[in-house]
Design an enzyme around this catalytic site. Structure first.
Site, PDB file in Angstrom:
ATOM      1  N   LYS A  65       0.861  -1.188   0.000  1.00  8.44           N
ATOM      2  CA  LYS A  65       0.000   0.000   0.000  1.00  8.44           C
ATOM      3  C   LYS A  65       0.888   1.225   0.000  1.00  8.44           C
ATOM      4  CE  LYS A  65      -4.467   0.988   0.213  1.00  8.44           C
ATOM      5  NZ  LYS A  65      -5.622   0.197  -0.255  1.00  8.44           N
ATOM      6  N   GLY A  95     -20.369   6.945   2.760  1.00 10.24           N
ATOM      7  CA  GLY A  95     -19.258   7.146   1.819  1.00 10.24           C
ATOM      8  C   GLY A  95     -19.736   6.962   0.394  1.00 10.24           C
ATOM      9  N   GLY A 121     -18.764   7.617  -2.538  1.00 14.30           N
ATOM     10  CA  GLY A 121     -17.715   7.856  -3.533  1.00 14.30           C
ATOM     11  C   GLY A 121     -17.765   6.770  -4.585  1.00 14.30           C
ATOM     12  N   ASN A 122     -16.601   6.306  -5.014  1.00 19.79           N
ATOM     13  CA  ASN A 122     -16.556   5.283  -6.054  1.00 19.79           C
ATOM     14  C   ASN A 122     -17.280   4.018  -5.596  1.00 19.79           C
ATOM     15  OD1 ASN A 122     -15.931   3.469  -8.032  1.00 19.79           O
ATOM     16  ND2 ASN A 122     -13.715   3.619  -7.827  1.00 19.79           N
ATOM     17  N   ALA A 123     -16.756   3.394  -4.536  1.00 23.23           N
ATOM     18  CA  ALA A 123     -17.346   2.132  -4.073  1.00 23.23           C
ATOM     19  C   ALA A 123     -18.796   2.345  -3.620  1.00 23.23           C
ATOM     20  CB  ALA A 123     -16.497   1.567  -2.937  1.00 23.23           C
ATOM     21  N   GLY A 124     -19.051   3.404  -2.859  1.00 21.28           N
ATOM     22  CA  GLY A 124     -20.377   3.624  -2.282  1.00 21.28           C
ATOM     23  C   GLY A 124     -21.457   3.914  -3.308  1.00 21.28           C
TER      24      GLY A 124
HETATM   25  P1  NAD Z   1     -13.588   7.601  -2.871  1.00 18.00           P
HETATM   26  O1  NAD Z   1     -12.602   8.644  -2.571  1.00 18.00           O
HETATM   27  O2  NAD Z   1     -14.121   7.480  -4.238  1.00 18.00           O
HETATM   28  O3  NAD Z   1     -14.842   7.735  -1.880  1.00 18.00           O
HETATM   29  C1  NAD Z   1     -14.751   7.935  -0.517  1.00 18.00           C
HETATM   30  C2  NAD Z   1     -16.047   8.623  -0.101  1.00 18.00           C
HETATM   31  O4  NAD Z   1     -16.118   8.666   1.327  1.00 18.00           O
HETATM   32  C3  NAD Z   1     -16.153  10.073  -0.586  1.00 18.00           C
HETATM   33  O5  NAD Z   1     -17.463  10.292  -1.092  1.00 18.00           O
HETATM   34  C4  NAD Z   1     -15.958  10.899   0.699  1.00 18.00           C
HETATM   35  O6  NAD Z   1     -16.647  12.126   0.657  1.00 18.00           O
HETATM   36  C5  NAD Z   1     -16.568   9.950   1.710  1.00 18.00           C
HETATM   37  N1  NAD Z   1     -16.140  10.195   3.082  1.00 18.00           N
HETATM   38  C6  NAD Z   1     -14.914  10.544   3.555  1.00 18.00           C
HETATM   39  N2  NAD Z   1     -14.985  10.699   4.890  1.00 18.00           N
HETATM   40  C7  NAD Z   1     -16.252  10.434   5.254  1.00 18.00           C
HETATM   41  C8  NAD Z   1     -16.944  10.403   6.490  1.00 18.00           C
HETATM   42  N3  NAD Z   1     -16.333  10.685   7.644  1.00 18.00           N
HETATM   43  N4  NAD Z   1     -18.262  10.084   6.491  1.00 18.00           N
HETATM   44  C9  NAD Z   1     -18.903   9.804   5.347  1.00 18.00           C
HETATM   45  N5  NAD Z   1     -18.302   9.804   4.158  1.00 18.00           N
HETATM   46  C10 NAD Z   1     -16.994  10.108   4.111  1.00 18.00           C
HETATM   47  O7  NAD Z   1     -12.900   6.248  -2.382  1.00 18.00           O
HETATM   48  P2  NAD Z   1     -13.281   4.750  -2.759  1.00 18.00           P
HETATM   49  O8  NAD Z   1     -12.356   4.280  -3.802  1.00 18.00           O
HETATM   50  O9  NAD Z   1     -14.755   4.622  -2.950  1.00 18.00           O
HETATM   51  O10 NAD Z   1     -12.846   4.023  -1.403  1.00 18.00           O
HETATM   52  C11 NAD Z   1     -13.683   4.020  -0.257  1.00 18.00           C
HETATM   53  C12 NAD Z   1     -13.184   2.951   0.700  1.00 18.00           C
HETATM   54  O11 NAD Z   1     -13.192   1.698   0.043  1.00 18.00           O
HETATM   55  C13 NAD Z   1     -11.757   3.145   1.219  1.00 18.00           C
HETATM   56  O12 NAD Z   1     -11.663   2.648   2.535  1.00 18.00           O
HETATM   57  C14 NAD Z   1     -10.939   2.266   0.300  1.00 18.00           C
HETATM   58  O13 NAD Z   1      -9.725   1.850   0.893  1.00 18.00           O
HETATM   59  C15 NAD Z   1     -11.902   1.114   0.132  1.00 18.00           C
HETATM   60  N6  NAD Z   1     -11.648   0.316  -1.050  1.00 18.00           N
HETATM   61  C16 NAD Z   1     -11.780   0.854  -2.291  1.00 18.00           C
HETATM   62  C17 NAD Z   1     -11.502   0.068  -3.386  1.00 18.00           C
HETATM   63  C18 NAD Z   1     -11.691   0.585  -4.781  1.00 18.00           C
HETATM   64  O14 NAD Z   1     -11.492  -0.195  -5.709  1.00 18.00           O
HETATM   65  N7  NAD Z   1     -12.084   1.816  -4.969  1.00 18.00           N
HETATM   66  C19 NAD Z   1     -11.083  -1.257  -3.225  1.00 18.00           C
HETATM   67  C20 NAD Z   1     -10.992  -1.773  -1.946  1.00 18.00           C
HETATM   68  C21 NAD Z   1     -11.268  -0.969  -0.859  1.00 18.00           C
END
Ligand code: NAD
Length: 415
Positions: free
Chosen positions: A102, A214, A216-219
């Site tokens: 990481k 959250g 974002g991408n995953a959410g």
């Molecule tokens: P991202 O940056 O696209 O989204 C993160 C979201 O979380 C954003 O909308 C942000 O505004 C929100 N956020 C931040 N702090 C917050 C809080 N206190 N309360 C509510 N929302 C909050 O990131 P992502 O890629 O979607 O990743 C999200 C999580 O998933 C991370 O923990 C990441 O490690 C994990 N993850 C992602 C992937 C991937 O492929 N994208 C793979 C495995 C794990």
């Protein structure tokens, strides 16, 4: 307790349950290599700023190190060590031949111009270039990094090597050696596992309610997929606030609104059935499934007892603290752990790497057809381990991974 200490404690607890070889436990409790880099970047104003970044290579017994790059003000060595350890365990849970790594840079990317973001990414890539490569260590996107940032990393690394090396990172754009399905892979993998679990536990019924922390991408992807599958999404949030709609909300509309307003918390109109809520309130909403897809330590000993969801799907890494685990278990909340729930992302990253090395391009259907059996098999392995050890799903996921890692470590090191 720090995030990394927390992770090591979980390794030790699982090791005790499964009676793991002490030498293997010692090896898994520390990263193989940790690197801190400090690199200068010329800002648009002409000022020179020195940024701090990290790359941690936790374990390579099962294959090259693999894991994302995070841009965040709170990134530190402890967090990156924990995240890299989870990558090792995650790749082993889904049984793909990769290790765990990481990286991260301490920065608020929202404060940078596109030119500064590119300069920072190129400088960080040069700083870690001696450590990475398709057969050594393969970064990917994580929080606040994306396909464009991966594109700059490929370009800079290729310049350093003097040849085109698309396989140095995954999560690239489609036209730049990326894979179909990578964007939504984490969410898709989580949905496959959740679906299987609901079926196996006899919990499947129409209209199950879902809250997503959250957006974002995953959410946002998981909210859309679950809504398409007939689940009712009643709450979503991002870093600026949350939205609760007791009669359900439309994830695609919420995403469009977030793009315009900057936050899902702004996406309500007076008098309708939605209201603005805080992130704290969102986590305590009455619902069937709470999806955690923001950051670490969102459910802790402070709020765990207030969680009313029956199931937690951990798409984020480490969103539930060690202390909270015990409280949730006592209250009968089922937690589908991060190293299983979000492993679809690294699985499709692995598919991307395979396509790059073989100079192939798979269709979206081929990717989905290969991802589903990997996730279903991982769920079955974890579930049967949980039954065998009468453990939580998290303990079972750790045991499943550590058995595979132990076999590889013993074969390589002759223990
Ligand atoms: P991202 O940056 O696209 O989204 C993160 C979201 O979380 C954003 O909308 C942000 O505004 C929100 N956020 C931040 N702090 C917050 C809080 N206190 N309360 C509510 N929302 C909050 O990131 P992502 O890629 O979607 O990743 C999200 C999580 O998933 C991370 O923990 C990441 O490690 C994990 N993850 C992602 C992937 C991937 O492929 N994208 C793979 C495995 C794990």
């Amino acid at each position: 307790m720090s995030l990394f200490q927390n992770t090591v404690k979980r390794i030790q607890e699982a090791a005790q349950l499964m009676d793991l070889d002490k030498d293997v436990e010692r090896i898994l409790s520390v990263p193989e290599r940790i690197v801190e880099v400090n690199f200068p970047v010329k800002m648009d104003s002409g000022e020179l700023r020195v940024f701090q970044g990290f790359r941690v290579q936790h374990n390579s017994a099962r294959g090259p190190f693999k894991g994302g790059i995070r841009y965040h003000t709170q990134v530190d060595m402890d967090e990156v060590k924990a995240l890299s350890t989870w990558m090792t365990l995650k790749c082993a849970v889904v049984n793909i031949p990769l290790g765990g790594g990481k990286g991260g840079v301490m920065v608020d990317p929202k404060e940078l111009s596109p030119k500064e973001l590119e300069a920072l990414t190129r400088a960080y890539t040069r700083a870690i270039a001696p450590l990475i490569g398709p057969e050594i260590d393969v970064p990917a996107p994580d929080v606040y990094t994306n396909a464009q940032i991966m594109g700059w990393m490929v370009d800079e690394y290729s310049k350093v090597r003097g040849m085109r090396v698309p396989g140095v990172v995954t999560g690239k754009a489609l036209d730049n050696g990326g894979s179909q399905g990578r964007d939504e892979a984490t969410s898709q993998g989580g949905v496959y596992v959740l679906r299987e679990m609901l079926k196996d536990y006899g919990l499947n019924k129409p209209g199950l309610t879902v809250v997503v922390q959250g957006f974002g991408n995953a959410g946002s992807h998981v909210a859309r997929m679950l809504a398409e599958d007939g689940f009712e999404i009643i709450g979503v949030s991002d870093s600026k606030g949350g939205l609760y709609c007791k009669k359900g909300l439309h994830p695609t509309e919420a995403l469009i609104c977030k793009t315009h307003t900057g936050s899902v918390g702004e996406c309500f109109t007076a008098g309708d059935t939605c209201e603005r809520i805080t992130n704290e309130q969102l986590l305590e909403l009455e619902c069937d499934i709470l999806v955690l897809s923001a950051l670490e330590n969102q459910i802790t000993e402070k709020n765990a007892a207030k969680v009313k969801a029956k199931i937690i799907l951990e798409l984020a890494n480490g969103p539930v603290s060690l202390e909270a685990d015990g409280i949730l278990k006592k209250n009968g909340v089922l937690v589908i752990p991060d190293i299983l729930a979000n492993a679809g992302g690294v699985t499709v990253s692995y598919f991307e790497l395979l396509q790059n090395l073989a100079h192939e391009t798979w269709t979206a259907e081929e990717v989905a057809k290969k991802l589903e059996p990997v996730m279903v098999a991982a769920w079955k392995d974890v579930d049967s381990t949980a039954k065998q050890y009468k453990s939580t799903l998290r303990e079972a996921a750790y045991i499943t991974a550590m058995k595979r890692l132990s076999d590889a470590i013993k074969l390589r090191q002759g223990l």
